[in-house]
Design a protein around this motif. Structure first.
Motif, PDB file in Angstrom:
ATOM      1  N   THR A   1      16.226  65.568  56.806  1.00  0.00           N
ATOM      2  CA  THR A   1      17.558  65.480  56.187  1.00  0.00           C
ATOM      3  C   THR A   1      17.622  66.010  54.767  1.00  0.00           C
ATOM      4  O   THR A   1      18.719  66.171  54.228  1.00  0.00           O
ATOM      5  N   GLY A   2      16.469  66.197  54.151  1.00  0.00           N
ATOM      6  CA  GLY A   2      16.460  66.615  52.759  1.00  0.00           C
ATOM      7  C   GLY A   2      16.512  65.441  51.794  1.00  0.00           C
ATOM      8  O   GLY A   2      16.466  65.631  50.583  1.00  0.00           O
ATOM      9  N   LEU A   3      16.614  64.216  52.324  1.00  0.00           N
ATOM     10  CA  LEU A   3      16.685  63.018  51.489  1.00  0.00           C
ATOM     11  C   LEU A   3      15.454  62.156  51.684  1.00  0.00           C
ATOM     12  O   LEU A   3      15.029  61.921  52.810  1.00  0.00           O
ATOM     13  N   MET A   4      14.909  61.654  50.588  1.00  0.00           N
ATOM     14  CA  MET A   4      13.782  60.723  50.647  1.00  0.00           C
ATOM     15  C   MET A   4      14.371  59.316  50.673  1.00  0.00           C
ATOM     16  O   MET A   4      15.184  58.978  49.821  1.00  0.00           O
ATOM     17  N   PRO A   5      14.014  58.491  51.654  1.00  0.00           N
ATOM     18  CA  PRO A   5      14.510  57.114  51.674  1.00  0.00           C
ATOM     19  C   PRO A   5      14.055  56.356  50.426  1.00  0.00           C
ATOM     20  O   PRO A   5      13.006  56.659  49.860  1.00  0.00           O
ATOM     21  N   GLN A   6      14.840  55.356  50.030  1.00  0.00           N
ATOM     22  CA  GLN A   6      14.473  54.551  48.863  1.00  0.00           C
ATOM     23  C   GLN A   6      13.281  53.654  49.171  1.00  0.00           C
ATOM     24  O   GLN A   6      12.456  53.398  48.297  1.00  0.00           O
ATOM     25  N   ALA A   7      13.193  53.169  50.400  1.00  0.00           N
ATOM     26  CA  ALA A   7      12.081  52.299  50.824  1.00  0.00           C
ATOM     27  C   ALA A   7      11.930  52.402  52.334  1.00  0.00           C
ATOM     28  O   ALA A   7      12.872  52.776  53.028  1.00  0.00           O
ATOM     29  N   VAL A   8      10.731  52.078  52.823  1.00  0.00           N
ATOM     30  CA  VAL A   8      10.458  52.116  54.264  1.00  0.00           C
ATOM     31  C   VAL A   8       9.730  50.832  54.654  1.00  0.00           C
ATOM     32  O   VAL A   8       8.782  50.433  53.983  1.00  0.00           O
ATOM     33  N   SER A   9      10.198  50.200  55.745  1.00  0.00           N
ATOM     34  CA  SER A   9       9.536  49.022  56.311  1.00  0.00           C
ATOM     35  C   SER A   9       9.020  49.384  57.691  1.00  0.00           C
ATOM     36  O   SER A   9       9.690  50.094  58.427  1.00  0.00           O
ATOM     37  N   VAL A  10       7.839  48.874  58.041  1.00  0.00           N
ATOM     38  CA  VAL A  10       7.248  49.117  59.350  1.00  0.00           C
ATOM     39  C   VAL A  10       6.840  47.771  59.940  1.00  0.00           C
ATOM     40  O   VAL A  10       6.147  46.996  59.279  1.00  0.00           O
ATOM     41  N   VAL A  11       7.296  47.513  61.176  1.00  0.00           N
ATOM     42  CA  VAL A  11       6.986  46.256  61.852  1.00  0.00           C
ATOM     43  C   VAL A  11       6.475  46.584  63.252  1.00  0.00           C
ATOM     44  O   VAL A  11       7.062  47.408  63.956  1.00  0.00           O
ATOM     45  N   LEU A  12       5.402  45.905  63.650  1.00  0.00           N
ATOM     46  CA  LEU A  12       4.863  46.056  64.994  1.00  0.00           C
ATOM     47  C   LEU A  12       4.970  44.710  65.697  1.00  0.00           C
ATOM     48  O   LEU A  12       4.554  43.680  65.167  1.00  0.00           O
ATOM     49  N   SER A  13       5.549  44.717  66.892  1.00  0.00           N
ATOM     50  CA  SER A  13       5.637  43.526  67.731  1.00  0.00           C
ATOM     51  C   SER A  13       5.247  43.954  69.133  1.00  0.00           C
ATOM     52  O   SER A  13       5.971  44.716  69.776  1.00  0.00           O
TER      53      SER A  13
END
Length: 137
Positions: free
Chosen positions: A24-36
């Motif tokens: 998209t050309g945009l860097m996210p402000q933060a990233v969360s990763v969850v595994l279930s």
């Protein structure tokens, strides 16, 4: 570049952030990763542009935004899927992204600029492997 002492979650968060920047050309402000179990959920916070956030305020605009991100994810998620396999050692069996800006359900794009990506892995990853520091196989 991946830090060899990063957990799988940290490595996937970095890969997702880079992937979103490419897509998209945009860097996210933060990233969360969850595994279930075998489900991997990646949440990209602050991933919408100001124009997309404005567009999502109307029903027609939200529908257009949903379709746009659905198609964009479908056509460009292969690299991220490959990175997830490289990091975890587990094949990604399925991937989806859905946009529902009005309800805040598990989606790719929210009106707040949050994006959720869900990857269904071929099998579980043990908690020990998931939380381990060091290089992945």
């Amino acid at each position: 570049m991946q830090n060899p002492t990063s957990s799988m979650a940290q490595q996937i968060a970095q890969a997702a952030s880079v992937s979103e920047k490419r897509r998209t050309g945009l860097m996210p402000q933060a990233v969360s990763v969850v595994l279930s179990a075998e489900t991997l959920v990646i949440t990209l916070h602050g991933a919408l542009s100001p124009a997309e956030m404005a567009l999502a305020k109307t029903a027609v605009g939200a529908a257009q935004l949903q379709e746009y991100h659905r198609q964009l994810f479908a056509s460009s998620s292969e690299t991220l899927r490959e990175e997830i396999k490289r990091i975890t050692g587990v094949e990604v069996r399925g991937a989806t992204a859905e946009v529902e800006p009005a309800t805040g359900a598990v989606v790719q794009v929210f009106t707040t600029g949050t994006m959720v990506q869900v990857f269904l892995l071929a099998h579980n990853i043990s908690a020990e492997d998931w939380n381990a520091k060091g290089e992945s196989s």
